[in-house]
Write a protein that holds these residues in place. Sequence first.
Motif, PDB file in Angstrom:
ATOM      1  N   ARG A 177      18.654 -17.031   6.122  1.00 55.49           N
ATOM      2  CA  ARG A 177      18.011 -16.673   4.855  1.00 55.49           C
ATOM      3  C   ARG A 177      16.519 -16.390   5.047  1.00 55.49           C
ATOM      4  O   ARG A 177      15.974 -15.480   4.418  1.00 55.49           O
ATOM      5  N   ALA A 178      15.866 -17.175   5.884  1.00 50.84           N
ATOM      6  CA  ALA A 178      14.442 -16.941   6.123  1.00 50.84           C
ATOM      7  C   ALA A 178      14.228 -15.593   6.804  1.00 50.84           C
ATOM      8  O   ALA A 178      13.281 -14.866   6.472  1.00 50.84           O
ATOM      9  N   THR A 179      15.101 -15.236   7.722  1.00 56.13           N
ATOM     10  CA  THR A 179      14.998 -13.932   8.390  1.00 56.13           C
ATOM     11  C   THR A 179      15.252 -12.800   7.401  1.00 56.13           C
ATOM     12  O   THR A 179      14.597 -11.752   7.455  1.00 56.13           O
ATOM     13  N   ALA A 180      16.205 -13.004   6.493  1.00 53.63           N
ATOM     14  CA  ALA A 180      16.467 -11.993   5.470  1.00 53.63           C
ATOM     15  C   ALA A 180      15.241 -11.781   4.590  1.00 53.63           C
ATOM     16  O   ALA A 180      14.905 -10.639   4.240  1.00 53.63           O
ATOM     17  N   MET A 181      14.567 -12.857   4.227  1.00 53.21           N
ATOM     18  CA  MET A 181      13.339 -12.732   3.448  1.00 53.21           C
ATOM     19  C   MET A 181      12.270 -11.993   4.234  1.00 53.21           C
ATOM     20  O   MET A 181      11.544 -11.147   3.689  1.00 53.21           O
ATOM     21  N   PHE A 182      12.178 -12.278   5.526  1.00 52.01           N
ATOM     22  CA  PHE A 182      11.196 -11.591   6.369  1.00 52.01           C
ATOM     23  C   PHE A 182      11.495 -10.094   6.448  1.00 52.01           C
ATOM     24  O   PHE A 182      10.577  -9.267   6.410  1.00 52.01           O
ATOM     25  N   VAL A 183      12.763  -9.733   6.542  1.00 50.96           N
ATOM     26  CA  VAL A 183      13.143  -8.315   6.587  1.00 50.96           C
ATOM     27  C   VAL A 183      12.777  -7.620   5.284  1.00 50.96           C
ATOM     28  O   VAL A 183      12.285  -6.479   5.285  1.00 50.96           O
ATOM     29  N   VAL A 184      12.992  -8.292   4.154  1.00 52.41           N
ATOM     30  CA  VAL A 184      12.646  -7.706   2.854  1.00 52.41           C
ATOM     31  C   VAL A 184      11.151  -7.443   2.774  1.00 52.41           C
ATOM     32  O   VAL A 184      10.706  -6.354   2.362  1.00 52.41           O
ATOM     33  N   PHE A 185      10.345  -8.418   3.161  1.00 52.05           N
ATOM     34  CA  PHE A 185       8.894  -8.245   3.135  1.00 52.05           C
ATOM     35  C   PHE A 185       8.466  -7.125   4.078  1.00 52.05           C
ATOM     36  O   PHE A 185       7.561  -6.344   3.760  1.00 52.05           O
ATOM     37  N   THR A 186       9.100  -7.040   5.239  1.00 47.43           N
ATOM     38  CA  THR A 186       8.729  -6.011   6.211  1.00 47.43           C
ATOM     39  C   THR A 186       9.032  -4.619   5.674  1.00 47.43           C
ATOM     40  O   THR A 186       8.202  -3.705   5.767  1.00 47.43           O
ATOM     41  N   VAL A 187      10.222  -4.434   5.109  1.00 44.32           N
ATOM     42  CA  VAL A 187      10.592  -3.124   4.554  1.00 44.32           C
ATOM     43  C   VAL A 187       9.640  -2.730   3.441  1.00 44.32           C
ATOM     44  O   VAL A 187       9.136  -1.592   3.384  1.00 44.32           O
ATOM     45  N   SER A 188       9.346  -3.665   2.536  1.00 45.75           N
ATOM     46  CA  SER A 188       8.451  -3.368   1.422  1.00 45.75           C
ATOM     47  C   SER A 188       7.042  -3.044   1.920  1.00 45.75           C
ATOM     48  O   SER A 188       6.405  -2.088   1.451  1.00 45.75           O
ATOM     49  N   ALA A 189       6.537  -3.820   2.882  1.00 44.49           N
ATOM     50  CA  ALA A 189       5.184  -3.600   3.393  1.00 44.49           C
ATOM     51  C   ALA A 189       5.080  -2.269   4.127  1.00 44.49           C
ATOM     52  O   ALA A 189       4.085  -1.548   3.973  1.00 44.49           O
ATOM     53  N   VAL A 190       6.091  -1.919   4.913  1.00 44.35           N
ATOM     54  CA  VAL A 190       6.069  -0.655   5.650  1.00 44.35           C
ATOM     55  C   VAL A 190       6.069   0.532   4.691  1.00 44.35           C
ATOM     56  O   VAL A 190       5.311   1.500   4.868  1.00 44.35           O
ATOM     57  N   VAL A 191       6.908   0.485   3.663  1.00 47.57           N
ATOM     58  CA  VAL A 191       6.983   1.593   2.711  1.00 47.57           C
ATOM     59  C   VAL A 191       5.670   1.735   1.940  1.00 47.57           C
ATOM     60  O   VAL A 191       5.152   2.851   1.768  1.00 47.57           O
ATOM     61  N   HIS A 192       5.109   0.622   1.476  1.00 44.37           N
ATOM     62  CA  HIS A 192       3.842   0.684   0.749  1.00 44.37           C
ATOM     63  C   HIS A 192       2.729   1.236   1.640  1.00 44.37           C
ATOM     64  O   HIS A 192       1.925   2.069   1.205  1.00 44.37           O
ATOM     65  N   GLU A 193       2.682   0.777   2.890  1.00 45.23           N
ATOM     66  CA  GLU A 193       1.640   1.259   3.796  1.00 45.23           C
ATOM     67  C   GLU A 193       1.840   2.731   4.144  1.00 45.23           C
ATOM     68  O   GLU A 193       0.859   3.481   4.286  1.00 45.23           O
ATOM     69  N   TYR A 194       3.076   3.151   4.255  1.00 40.70           N
ATOM     70  CA  TYR A 194       3.353   4.567   4.530  1.00 40.70           C
ATOM     71  C   TYR A 194       2.864   5.442   3.375  1.00 40.70           C
ATOM     72  O   TYR A 194       2.260   6.500   3.605  1.00 40.70           O
ATOM     73  N   VAL A 195       3.095   5.002   2.152  1.00 41.45           N
ATOM     74  CA  VAL A 195       2.639   5.765   0.986  1.00 41.45           C
ATOM     75  C   VAL A 195       1.116   5.881   0.989  1.00 41.45           C
ATOM     76  O   VAL A 195       0.549   6.964   0.761  1.00 41.45           O
ATOM     77  N   LEU A 196       0.418   4.783   1.271  1.00 43.94           N
ATOM     78  CA  LEU A 196      -1.040   4.827   1.304  1.00 43.94           C
ATOM     79  C   LEU A 196      -1.540   5.711   2.440  1.00 43.94           C
ATOM     80  O   LEU A 196      -2.522   6.450   2.272  1.00 43.94           O
ATOM     81  N   PHE A 250      -0.465 -13.080   3.991  1.00 43.91           N
ATOM     82  CA  PHE A 250      -0.716 -13.860   2.777  1.00 43.91           C
ATOM     83  C   PHE A 250       0.419 -13.732   1.771  1.00 43.91           C
ATOM     84  O   PHE A 250       0.736 -14.684   1.055  1.00 43.91           O
ATOM     85  N   GLY A 251       1.038 -12.548   1.693  1.00 47.35           N
ATOM     86  CA  GLY A 251       2.131 -12.376   0.755  1.00 47.35           C
ATOM     87  C   GLY A 251       3.297 -13.305   1.045  1.00 47.35           C
ATOM     88  O   GLY A 251       3.824 -13.966   0.142  1.00 47.35           O
ATOM     89  N   MET A 252       3.699 -13.365   2.306  1.00 51.38           N
ATOM     90  CA  MET A 252       4.798 -14.260   2.674  1.00 51.38           C
ATOM     91  C   MET A 252       4.387 -15.714   2.557  1.00 51.38           C
ATOM     92  O   MET A 252       5.176 -16.565   2.121  1.00 51.38           O
ATOM     93  N   MET A 253       3.155 -16.018   2.948  1.00 46.37           N
ATOM     94  CA  MET A 253       2.700 -17.406   2.872  1.00 46.37           C
ATOM     95  C   MET A 253       2.674 -17.894   1.428  1.00 46.37           C
ATOM     96  O   MET A 253       3.169 -18.982   1.116  1.00 46.37           O
ATOM     97  N   PHE A 254       2.117 -17.075   0.524  1.00 47.59           N
ATOM     98  CA  PHE A 254       2.074 -17.464  -0.882  1.00 47.59           C
ATOM     99  C   PHE A 254       3.470 -17.530  -1.489  1.00 47.59           C
ATOM    100  O   PHE A 254       3.706 -18.296  -2.422  1.00 47.59           O
ATOM    101  N   ASN A 255       4.393 -16.728  -0.983  1.00 43.82           N
ATOM    102  CA  ASN A 255       5.755 -16.752  -1.505  1.00 43.82           C
ATOM    103  C   ASN A 255       6.418 -18.109  -1.277  1.00 43.82           C
ATOM    104  O   ASN A 255       7.218 -18.563  -2.111  1.00 43.82           O
TER     105      ASN A 255
END
Length: 249
Positions: A137-156, A174-179
């Motif tokens: 489950r922790a790895t799944a959460m990490f994958v979700v954050f990675t996909v979201s971060a990559v897409v947002h950074e690609y758009v910028l 910080f996003g994952m840590m605060f989560n």
Amino acid sequence: MCFSVRNPSVRWSYVATKLLQVLGCLFYAYYVFVRLCIPQFRSVSMQLFDLRVMVLCIFNSILPGALILFLAFFAFLHCWLNAFAEMLRFGDRMFYQDWWNSTSFANYYRTWNVVVHDWLYYYVYRDFLWMTQKRFRATAMFVVFTVSAVVHEYVLAVCFGFFYPVLFCLFMCFGMMFNFILHDRRTGPVWNIIVWTALFLGLAVLLCLYSQEWYAQKYCPLQEPSFLDLLKPRSWTCYIQSSRAAEDV
């Protein structure tokens, strides 16, 4: 199987109102950049890196960053999506929930953009758990954050024309840590204040660093940049005289 309810007709006056509100938000955002951002970042870009200047830049960016956050939320998640939902006659308008009342970052991620959250939850998080038989489950959460971060950074990167992964680093660190620290068991007004404070500071850092890099790319262009030069932030090494910058503006 659940089907979305379709409206019988399109309220074109409603569509026009929402699109006009989007246009108004764009003009307001332009005013914020012209009056609060450009004068500050143009002068900061003329100096070498200094911790005191950087701290002042971040705190001066809190107000314009907060205004841009509200404008982006209202213009896109409320006006733009509602206008197209009306034109397509979709009855389901659950694009966001009461994210402003969040006392945890976990709840903020769920309520800020319901459309993106649901897509990531069903097509990334749950599918990853299904493939791993719910063992990571922790790895799944990490994958979700990675996909979201990559897409947002690609758009910028596409919008700005340069690669400067500030958003990716903040989101993944910080996003994952605060989560995990500000989780759903955190309740009470004080946690809501902490969430808002973290949002304002994060937006100020993004606005400050991306603006500095924008002016560095403008004032210190490279004739034949290598692949490494494209990855290295220009604002770390760019320094120009104030007179030259004033001539270029």
